[in-house]
Design a protein around this motif. Structure first.
Motif, PDB file in Angstrom:
ATOM      1  N   MET B   1       0.842  -1.204   0.000  1.00  0.00           N
ATOM      2  CA  MET B   1       0.000   0.000   0.000  1.00  0.00           C
ATOM      3  C   MET B   1       0.878   1.255   0.000  1.00  0.00           C
ATOM      4  N   ILE B   2       1.839   1.243   0.922  1.00  0.00           N
ATOM      5  CA  ILE B   2       2.743   2.401   0.994  1.00  0.00           C
ATOM      6  C   ILE B   2       3.523   2.523  -0.317  1.00  0.00           C
ATOM      7  N   GLY B   3       3.908   1.359  -0.860  1.00  0.00           N
ATOM      8  CA  GLY B   3       4.639   1.352  -2.135  1.00  0.00           C
ATOM      9  C   GLY B   3       3.832   1.979  -3.254  1.00  0.00           C
ATOM     10  N   ILE B   4       2.549   1.662  -3.287  1.00  0.00           N
ATOM     11  CA  ILE B   4       1.690   2.200  -4.349  1.00  0.00           C
ATOM     12  C   ILE B   4       1.530   3.706  -4.178  1.00  0.00           C
ATOM     13  N   ILE B   5       1.324   4.167  -2.934  1.00  0.00           N
ATOM     14  CA  ILE B   5       1.174   5.611  -2.681  1.00  0.00           C
ATOM     15  C   ILE B   5       2.461   6.329  -3.061  1.00  0.00           C
ATOM     16  N   LYS B   6       3.590   5.713  -2.698  1.00  0.00           N
ATOM     17  CA  LYS B   6       4.891   6.327  -3.006  1.00  0.00           C
ATOM     18  C   LYS B   6       5.057   6.464  -4.515  1.00  0.00           C
ATOM     19  N   ARG B   7       4.650   5.415  -5.227  1.00  0.00           N
ATOM     20  CA  ARG B   7       4.791   5.446  -6.693  1.00  0.00           C
ATOM     21  C   ARG B   7       3.940   6.564  -7.275  1.00  0.00           C
ATOM     22  N   TYR B   8       2.685   6.677  -6.786  1.00  0.00           N
ATOM     23  CA  TYR B   8       1.807   7.736  -7.302  1.00  0.00           C
ATOM     24  C   TYR B   8       2.363   9.119  -7.003  1.00  0.00           C
ATOM     25  N   ILE B   9       2.946   9.277  -5.817  1.00  0.00           N
ATOM     26  CA  ILE B   9       3.518  10.585  -5.463  1.00  0.00           C
ATOM     27  C   ILE B   9       4.685  10.920  -6.394  1.00  0.00           C
ATOM     28  N   LEU B  10       5.557   9.919  -6.610  1.00  0.00           N
ATOM     29  CA  LEU B  10       6.725  10.152  -7.476  1.00  0.00           C
ATOM     30  C   LEU B  10       6.282  10.522  -8.887  1.00  0.00           C
ATOM     31  N   VAL B  11       5.369   9.704  -9.420  1.00  0.00           N
ATOM     32  CA  VAL B  11       4.938   9.939 -10.806  1.00  0.00           C
ATOM     33  C   VAL B  11       4.209  11.277 -10.910  1.00  0.00           C
ATOM     34  N   GLY B  12       3.343  11.534  -9.936  1.00  0.00           N
ATOM     35  CA  GLY B  12       2.597  12.788  -9.930  1.00  0.00           C
ATOM     36  C   GLY B  12       3.504  14.005  -9.879  1.00  0.00           C
ATOM     37  N   THR B  13       4.507  13.935  -9.023  1.00  0.00           N
ATOM     38  CA  THR B  13       5.453  15.062  -8.907  1.00  0.00           C
ATOM     39  C   THR B  13       6.169  15.295 -10.232  1.00  0.00           C
ATOM     40  N   ALA B  14       6.634  14.203 -10.840  1.00  0.00           N
ATOM     41  CA  ALA B  14       7.364  14.333 -12.109  1.00  0.00           C
ATOM     42  C   ALA B  14       6.467  14.936 -13.187  1.00  0.00           C
ATOM     43  N   ILE B  15       5.229  14.443 -13.248  1.00  0.00           N
ATOM     44  CA  ILE B  15       4.319  14.930 -14.297  1.00  0.00           C
ATOM     45  C   ILE B  15       3.987  16.406 -14.086  1.00  0.00           C
ATOM     46  N   ILE B  16       3.672  16.773 -12.850  1.00  0.00           N
ATOM     47  CA  ILE B  16       3.285  18.168 -12.574  1.00  0.00           C
ATOM     48  C   ILE B  16       4.457  19.104 -12.866  1.00  0.00           C
ATOM     49  N   ALA B  17       5.644  18.735 -12.397  1.00  0.00           N
ATOM     50  CA  ALA B  17       6.823  19.589 -12.637  1.00  0.00           C
ATOM     51  C   ALA B  17       7.087  19.735 -14.128  1.00  0.00           C
ATOM     52  N   GLY B  18       7.012  18.618 -14.856  1.00  0.00           N
ATOM     53  CA  GLY B  18       7.239  18.664 -16.298  1.00  0.00           C
ATOM     54  C   GLY B  18       6.213  19.536 -17.004  1.00  0.00           C
ATOM     55  N   MET B  19       4.961  19.403 -16.591  1.00  0.00           N
ATOM     56  CA  MET B  19       3.891  20.197 -17.219  1.00  0.00           C
ATOM     57  C   MET B  19       4.090  21.687 -16.966  1.00  0.00           C
ATOM     58  N   VAL B  20       4.485  22.036 -15.755  1.00  0.00           N
ATOM     59  CA  VAL B  20       4.695  23.458 -15.431  1.00  0.00           C
ATOM     60  C   VAL B  20       5.790  24.043 -16.320  1.00  0.00           C
ATOM     61  N   ILE B  21       6.899  23.316 -16.446  1.00  0.00           N
ATOM     62  CA  ILE B  21       8.015  23.812 -17.263  1.00  0.00           C
ATOM     63  C   ILE B  21       7.584  23.929 -18.729  1.00  0.00           C
ATOM     64  N   LEU B  22       6.890  22.892 -19.223  1.00  0.00           N
ATOM     65  CA  LEU B  22       6.496  22.874 -20.634  1.00  0.00           C
ATOM     66  C   LEU B  22       5.483  23.969 -20.935  1.00  0.00           C
ATOM     67  N   LEU B  23       4.446  24.056 -20.085  1.00  0.00           N
ATOM     68  CA  LEU B  23       3.407  25.069 -20.327  1.00  0.00           C
ATOM     69  C   LEU B  23       3.989  26.472 -20.175  1.00  0.00           C
ATOM     70  N   GLY B  24       4.890  26.640 -19.210  1.00  0.00           N
ATOM     71  CA  GLY B  24       5.501  27.948 -19.003  1.00  0.00           C
ATOM     72  C   GLY B  24       6.263  28.435 -20.214  1.00  0.00           C
ATOM     73  N   TYR B  25       6.748  27.480 -21.031  1.00  0.00           N
ATOM     74  CA  TYR B  25       7.481  27.877 -22.234  1.00  0.00           C
ATOM     75  C   TYR B  25       6.540  28.375 -23.321  1.00  0.00           C
ATOM     76  N   PHE B  26       5.346  27.767 -23.387  1.00  0.00           N
ATOM     77  CA  PHE B  26       4.419  28.116 -24.473  1.00  0.00           C
ATOM     78  C   PHE B  26       3.426  29.192 -24.072  1.00  0.00           C
ATOM     79  N   ILE B  27       3.014  29.182 -22.800  1.00  0.00           N
ATOM     80  CA  ILE B  27       1.974  30.125 -22.362  1.00  0.00           C
ATOM     81  C   ILE B  27       2.584  31.077 -21.350  1.00  0.00           C
ATOM     82  N   LYS B  28       2.454  32.376 -21.622  1.00  0.00           N
ATOM     83  CA  LYS B  28       3.060  33.368 -20.721  1.00  0.00           C
ATOM     84  C   LYS B  28       2.024  33.830 -19.703  1.00  0.00           C
ATOM     85  N   LEU B  29       2.044  33.167 -18.537  1.00  0.00           N
ATOM     86  CA  LEU B  29       1.181  33.586 -17.428  1.00  0.00           C
ATOM     87  C   LEU B  29       2.061  33.812 -16.216  1.00  0.00           C
ATOM     88  N   PRO B  30       1.838  34.871 -15.439  1.00  0.00           N
ATOM     89  CA  PRO B  30       2.748  35.163 -14.319  1.00  0.00           C
ATOM     90  C   PRO B  30       2.878  34.010 -13.323  1.00  0.00           C
TER      91      PRO B  30
END
Lengths: 259, 208, 387
Positions: B1-30
């Motif tokens: 159970m803890i392993g599954i939660i840990k995996r979701y946290i890791l994947v979620g963090t990577a996806i969110i960080a990647g999306m922020v960087i990518l969107l920030g390059y294309f869309i100029k919002l403060p």
């Protein structure tokens, strides 16, 4: 046609990325063996480098020898990051197979983050295979921080370790020729790919099996790293042909005076 | 159970960080811009720290080689001694001091220049071997192009024919750039595909 | 003596053996069960038969007989066992990589090639004649120089040292002339790098100029060395977003932004000129893509290695230009020297460069012909069947 503004270019870029993502996600389920609707079977052309890589991995397991992987010097925050990630996925597949044998792969790299990830990848693969006791942190090493110091630091691993093959997958410059040449002198099979054009040019003359152009990025699909890898390869093909069509259309429009 | 939660946290963090960087390059919002800047600064700090970790790894590996008396450990001794001297000189007098410059000018530059010289020998022999290993028309074209580029650069009197310079100029401006553009486009597509696989969580190099 | 039959496998064995030589079972005759005593007429066991009476069981308890497990093996069998033991103890060892004695053909070719190049370079240095003329300048060279000579006094100029030490000889001639032009016009060079060795590389450049020019340029009065930007393209992006936050101090830990030439510099576009010295296409592209778009009217010039020139050229030839000036390789540096008429830095190298290139071309041509003939001979001797 007025010049495109920065905002226009941003929008085009975003649409491109979204389209690419959708293609990958759409192709992935169609490629699963157990799905009813699969794409035609012969969808990957032969790349002899990957065929020989499979042979080299099998030989390493049978002979109880090592395989030397060198991941280049592409930092994960730089332009070489994608090729570095490809190298790591190749390492994962190699370590998975070599976990059955006596000795695992030895990995060298020219960047600190890459070194950490290579150790991590090997450790995780061994854990999954249930042979975590085989893991040794010194199997993933940093050989140098500048291009030539990295190349010269890699040479002892080629000459001293009892390896059957040298696989170079990552971001290299012209110094890749020194590594490939040393590997050939040592009698190892040399499979090499880089995203850098100078490196590709020198590897063409020094490596047994060079990977030219974007063949390096197909490594995941050819080493059966997962359906997503094959799906992204197909998506690349679709986008590539689309770009070819757009370029040809642009040439035509320019020639007839519209553009 | 803890392993599954840990995996979701890791994947979620990577996806969110990647999306922020990518969107920030294309869309100029403060808001996205400032989040992007913070994440990029963290990445730079991590890159600098990874450099130090790499150095420590280098030292540990070579120290172990000396302690275990493995073959070639004399080179490890040389590495550790030169590392210590360079570090001390840099720490005491600064990275741009006369001491650091002396080490750089008299050790590093000659060594790296020599390695580049060796590279020249390797490439000459490699070009020759290519024709033996793969005697195809493409190898012949490769060799002819290499010769034209080399000879079109020099100004030795008995080879100073203008057509060689023009041919060199044409080759570097037209077929080389065209071929390079094609290869680069493929490399770019591969790069985007690799990055997108990480962004959608299909590739997880960070996972346990 | 008669042979003993094994009760287990039924085969005959010599009489003195205790273990059957066929199936390894003991050859001791099985004990016959004892006659059991009569069942007691009363009590709980009165109706049962075949019971071992307790008295006889107690009387019969003895120490178990040790059965022999000695196997009779012959001497040749023992030798085979020893051999197998040794094999499994040592494991399979790969063949040793001892190099064959003497010089191989490959090694000989390397040595000959290296000697040919060394001889060519030495001849070029020793017998440098006026016939090794420096290349003439073209429009590209004059445009590059124009950007420098039109700089105002005390103009802050950003210089990025993005090449590896191995490429020093190729880029330093043009770099020395450019630095001399900048400093003699009173411009204020600000040194920076995204490679770890770039910090010292920049300092070396100043040192070389001091030697050549015969005067000493010092920091911070004449120039400043900001230092190393970690993170490659990401670091460059961050540098572009905030130069003062990226470098609050310079490479030696001193304050810089209060210095007069840099007081009004808050972003990269406040520099009058940006010049990147690089050996790599990726680094050049990083500067163009991460920094070039925000430079506005500040020109971006490149001094690149010959290997990077073909891929930087399109940025120079594009409309609008993304690179405003380009000098490539030693030939470009030599042409720049011809144009500026300044200090001789390419001249001493030009003869050796020319000779070595000609020898290299000759080796490739000769070796290529030999390879083609060799390959043709090999395919002929293999025959049409390939055997």
């Amino acid at each position: 046609m007025d010049a495109l503004t920065q905002a226009d270019l941003g929008l085009i870029g975003l649409i491109f990325v979204l389209l690419f993502t959708l293609l990958i996600i759409a192709f992935a389920p169609l490629l699963r063996e157990d799905s009813g609707r699969t794409l035609p079977k012969r969808r990957l052309r032969d790349i002899s480098a990957f065929t020989k890589l499979r042979g080299a991995i099998n030989n390493s397991v049978e002979a109880g020898q090592r395989l030397h992987l060198t991941l280049g010097r592409g930092a994960l925050v730089g332009m070489g990051s994608a090729s570095a990630l490809v190298g790591l996925s190749v390492l994962g597949r190699v370590a998975q197979t070599l976990s059955l044998g006596e000795k695992g792969p030895i990995t060298t790299s020219g960047d600190g983050t890459l070194m950490i990830l290579s150790q991590d990848t090997t450790h995780n693969t061994y854990s999954t295979a249930g042979v975590v006791e085989k893991y040794d942190p010194s199997d993933g090493q940093l050989s140098g921080l500048t291009p030539f110091s990295y190349a010269s630091g890699t040479l002892p691993f080629i000459y001293d370790q009892d390896s059957t093959a040298t696989v170079m997958a990552g971001h290299f410059g012209a110094e890749a020729a020194l590594i490939a040449d040393a590997s050939e002198n040592a009698g190892n099979l040399t499979i090499a790919g880089s995203d850098n054009l100078s490196a590709q040019a020198v590897l063409l003359v020094t490596a047994n099996e060079p990977l030219i152009g974007e063949e390096l990025y197909a490594a995941g699909a050819y080493t059966q790293a997962g359906d997503m890898h094959t799906a992204s390869l197909l998506a690349q093909d679709v986008i590539r042909w689309t770009l070819v069509g757009v370029i040809l259309l642009g040439i035509l429009l320019k020639l007839i005076g519209i553009l | 159970m803890i392993g599954i939660i840990k995996r979701y946290i890791l994947v979620g963090t990577a996806i969110i960080a990647g999306m922020v960087i990518l969107l920030g390059y294309f869309i100029k919002l403060p808001a996205i811009d400032s989040a992007r800047t913070i994440l990029l600064n963290w990445a730079i700090i991590l890159a600098a720290v990874a450099l130090i970790i790499g150095l420590v790894n280098l030292l540990v590996v070579h120290s172990r080689k000396i302690i275990d008396k493995k073959s070639g450990n004399v080179y490890s001794v040389i590495l550790l001694v030169s590392f210590t001297i360079t570090l001390l000189v840099g720490l005491i007098s600064g990275p741009t001091s006369q001491g650091s410059l002396w080490i750089f000018n008299n050790v590093q530059v000659p060594i790296e220049t020599s390695l580049l010289g060796i590279l020249a020998v390797v490439l000459i022999l490699g070009a020759v071997r290519l024709l033996y290993r793969q005697p195809t028309s493409f190898s012949l074209i490769f060799m002819i192009a290499a010769l034209v580029i080399l000879l079109g650069t020099v100004s030795v009197p008995w080879i100073n024919v203008s057509w060689l310079s023009s041919a060199r100029s044409w080759i570097t401006r037209v077929p080389v750039v065209a071929g390079a553009r094609g290869i680069l486009m493929g490399v770019v597509l591969g790069t985007v595909a690799t990055g997108l696989r990480v962004l959608i969580g299909a590739d997880r190099p960070y996972e346990d | 003596m008669s042979e003993v039959q094994c009760s287990h496998c039924g085969k005959e064995n010599p009489p003195d053996l205790e273990i059957c030589q066929h199936c390894q079972s003991p050859l001791v005759a099985p004990q016959q069960p004892e006659e059991l005593a009569d069942v007691p007429p009363e009590g709980p066991l009165s109706e049962l038969t075949g019971i071992i009476p307790i008295e006889s069981a107690v009387n019969e308890i003895t120490i178990p007989k040790p059965y022999s497990v000695k196997v009779r093996v012959s001497e040749s069998q023992r030798a085979n066992v020893r051999l197998l033991e040794n094999l499994t103890k040592e494991g399979v060892r790969p063949p040793s990589r001892e190099r064959a004695p003497g010089v191989t053909i490959q090694q000989a070719l390397r040595i000959l090639t290296a000697m040919a190049l060394i001889l060519a370079i030495s001849w070029g240095i020793i017998f440098d004649t006026p016939s090794f003329q420096l290349p003439s300048a073209d429009a590209r060279i004059s445009e590059f120089s124009e950007h420098i000579i039109t700089l105002p006094e005390s103009a802050p100029v950003l210089l990025a040292f993005e090449y590896e030490p191995g490429f020093s000889s190729e880029l330093e001639p043009s770099m020395t002339i450019i630095l001399d032009q900048l400093l003699s016009r009173g411009a204020y060079p600000v040194l920076v790098s995204t490679t770890p060795t770039g910090v010292v590389q920049g300092q070396r450049a100043i040192g070389l100029l001091n030697q050549k020019a015969g005067r000493v340029y010092e920091a911070p009065s004449d120039y400043i060395n900001l230092g190393y930007i970690p993170g490659g393209a990401t670091g460059l992006n961050s540098f572009n977003a905030g130069i003062r936050s990226t470098f609050p101090l310079e490479a030696n830990g001193n304050q810089v932004w209060a210095l007069p030439p840099l007081q009004n510099v808050n972003s990269l576009s406040d520099f009058n000129l940006v010049i990147v010295f690089t050996d790599s296409t990726e680094t050049a592209r990083s500067w163009i893509e991460q920094v070039g778009t925000d430079l506005q009217d500040t020109p971006l010039l490149m001094v690149a290695s010959a290997q990077a020139e073909p891929l930087i050229n399109p940025y120079y030839n594009s409309d609008p230009r993304q690179v405003d000036g380009l000098i490539a390789g030693l030939a470009g540096g030599a042409a720049y020297e011809t144009y500026t008429g300044g200090m001789e830095v390419s001249r001493p190298l030009w003869g050796a460069f020319n000779m070595s290139v000609v020898v290299a071309a000759g080796l490739i041509l000769f070796g290529g012909l030999v390879s083609v003939i060799g390959a043709a001979y090999k395919s002929e001797s293999n025959g049409p069947s390939g055997h």
